[in-house]
Design an enzyme around this catalytic site. Structure first.
Site, short mmCIF file in Angstrom:
data_model
loop_
_atom_site.label_atom_id
_atom_site.label_comp_id
_atom_site.label_asym_id
_atom_site.label_seq_id
_atom_site.Cartn_x
_atom_site.Cartn_y
_atom_site.Cartn_z
N CYS A 1 0.86 -1.18 0.00
CA CYS A 1 0.00 0.00 0.00
C CYS A 1 0.91 1.24 0.00
CB CYS A 1 -0.85 -0.01 1.26
SG CYS A 1 0.17 -0.01 2.74
N HIS B 1 3.66 1.79 11.29
CA HIS B 1 2.68 1.62 12.36
C HIS B 1 2.68 2.77 13.37
CE1 HIS B 1 3.31 -2.88 11.63
NE2 HIS B 1 2.18 -2.51 11.09
N CYS C 1 2.89 6.00 8.62
CA CYS C 1 1.97 6.22 7.50
C CYS C 1 1.07 7.42 7.82
CB CYS C 1 1.11 4.98 7.27
SG CYS C 1 -0.16 5.29 6.04
N GLU D 1 0.21 -0.62 15.82
CA GLU D 1 -0.46 0.63 15.46
C GLU D 1 -1.50 1.01 16.52
OE1 GLU D 1 -2.76 0.78 11.68
OE2 GLU D 1 -4.14 1.93 12.92
N THR E 1 -6.42 1.41 11.47
CA THR E 1 -6.58 1.71 10.03
C THR E 1 -6.87 0.47 9.19
OG1 THR E 1 -4.21 1.52 9.70
CG2 THR E 1 -5.05 3.74 10.09
N SER F 1 1.51 -10.94 9.72
CA SER F 1 0.86 -9.73 9.22
C SER F 1 -0.64 -9.80 9.48
CB SER F 1 1.13 -9.57 7.72
OG SER F 1 0.13 -8.80 7.11
S1 SF4 Z 1 -2.81 2.88 6.97
FE1 SF4 Z 1 -1.70 0.98 6.87
S2 SF4 Z 1 -2.67 -0.13 5.17
FE2 SF4 Z 1 -3.27 2.02 4.98
S3 SF4 Z 1 -1.80 2.96 3.58
FE3 SF4 Z 1 -1.06 3.27 5.67
S4 SF4 Z 1 0.31 1.56 6.08
FE4 SF4 Z 1 -0.95 1.03 4.32
#
Ligand code: SF4
Length: 274
Positions: free
Chosen positions: A12, A72, A94, A124, A160, A216
């Site tokens: 992703c 995370h 992220c 996370e 998420t 995962s």
């Molecule tokens: S929240 Fe998690 S699954 Fe979504 S883009 Fe970010 S890392 Fe990827």
């Protein structure tokens, strides 16, 4: 035998970004991620070869070294401790996770008790919990939601990568618990897209191969979703494929978690076509 790839699969946005930032740091002195960069042992091993290791605690990073915060994310205490040391910090959290952390933080600051719908042990979720401060809870089932007390002000956020449907089901049990509720649906579209595409494909094939780390959470969830529709094998690499899985199979579907590298997906795809 027909082999079909899911419309959305593999890395992703957040994982691609984290790996790019980690690779960019490979030239730095003693660059390490705090915990494995993603839940994929093969990718972690490849990064190690490229010069980016992994540590379990900040104390393991020597002065002058570089600490990479993985996608995370971490709680505020880690930033404080890292900033107090003579080390460089590369924040690969992220942006979607950051949004969930900040949503929980703002809710807590506005006087809401925060409930996070997600998996308690997921890093996370732990980071979101820390940003929410002391008055926060984590639930991952309807029963756990039911067991919570009533609240004056209740704020709800999500891990998420949590299933959108499950989030709704669990949130429905929390709604009667307060007259002042704020729900922030912090589920990222990458997860929804991968889950919907995997489910649609699973309904159309005789067998699904779900590729990704056994550690995962999002890959495991993909495997569970596909198992509602067809036979599923969760594998980490092409070396795990077994000939007897494919007797009388005409159509194979392939999906992969958000932390599964392209080269592993390609190897599985090619081996299935041989
Ligand atoms: S929240 Fe998690 S699954 Fe979504 S883009 Fe970010 S890392 Fe990827």
């Amino acid at each position: 035998m027909e082999v079909i790839l899911a419309d959305y699969l593999g890395f992703c946005y957040g994982v691609k970004r984290a790996i790019r930032l980690a690779r960019d740091s490979a030239a730095e002195k003693n660059a390490s991620t705090l915990g494995p960069i993603i839940h994929n042992p093969q990718m972690v091993a490849r990064l190690e070869e490229e010069g980016v290791g992994s540590v379990d605690s900040l104390d393991e990073v020597p002065d002058g070294g570089t600490l990479i915060i993985r996608s995370h994310g971490v709680g505020p205490a880690v930033y404080e401790a890292a900033n107090a040391r003579p080390i460089k910090v590369v924040d690969a959290t992220c942006p979607h996770v950051k949004k969930a952390q900040m949503a929980a933080h703002r809710l807590a600051e506005d006087g809401f008790d925060v409930v996070i719908i997600g998996e308690k042990k997921h890093p996370e979720v732990k980071s979101i919990l820390e940003w929410a401060g002391g008055n926060a809870a984590v639930v991952e089932t309807e029963e756990e939601a039911e067991a919570l007390p009533d609240y004056l002000k209740l704020g709800i956020v999500a891990q998420t990568t949590f299933s959108g449907t499950r989030f709704q089901e669990i949130a429905a049990r929390l709604i009667p618990k307060s007259n002042d509720i704020r729900i922030i649906r912090t589920i990222c579209t990458a997860t929804d897209q991968r889950q919907s595409a995997a489910l649609a494909l699973a309904a159309d094939v005789d067998l699904m191969l779900v590729i990704g780390g056994k550690n995962s959470a999002n890959t495991t969830r993909l495997a569970q979703i596909c198992a509602e529709k067809t036979v599923v094998h969760h594998i980490e690499t092409a070396s795990e494929l077994k000939d007897d899985w494919f007797h009388n199979i005409k159509k194979i579907g392939i999906t992969a978690g958000a932390s599964t590298p392209d080269w592993i997906i390609r190897e599985v795809y090619q081996k299935c076509q041989m």
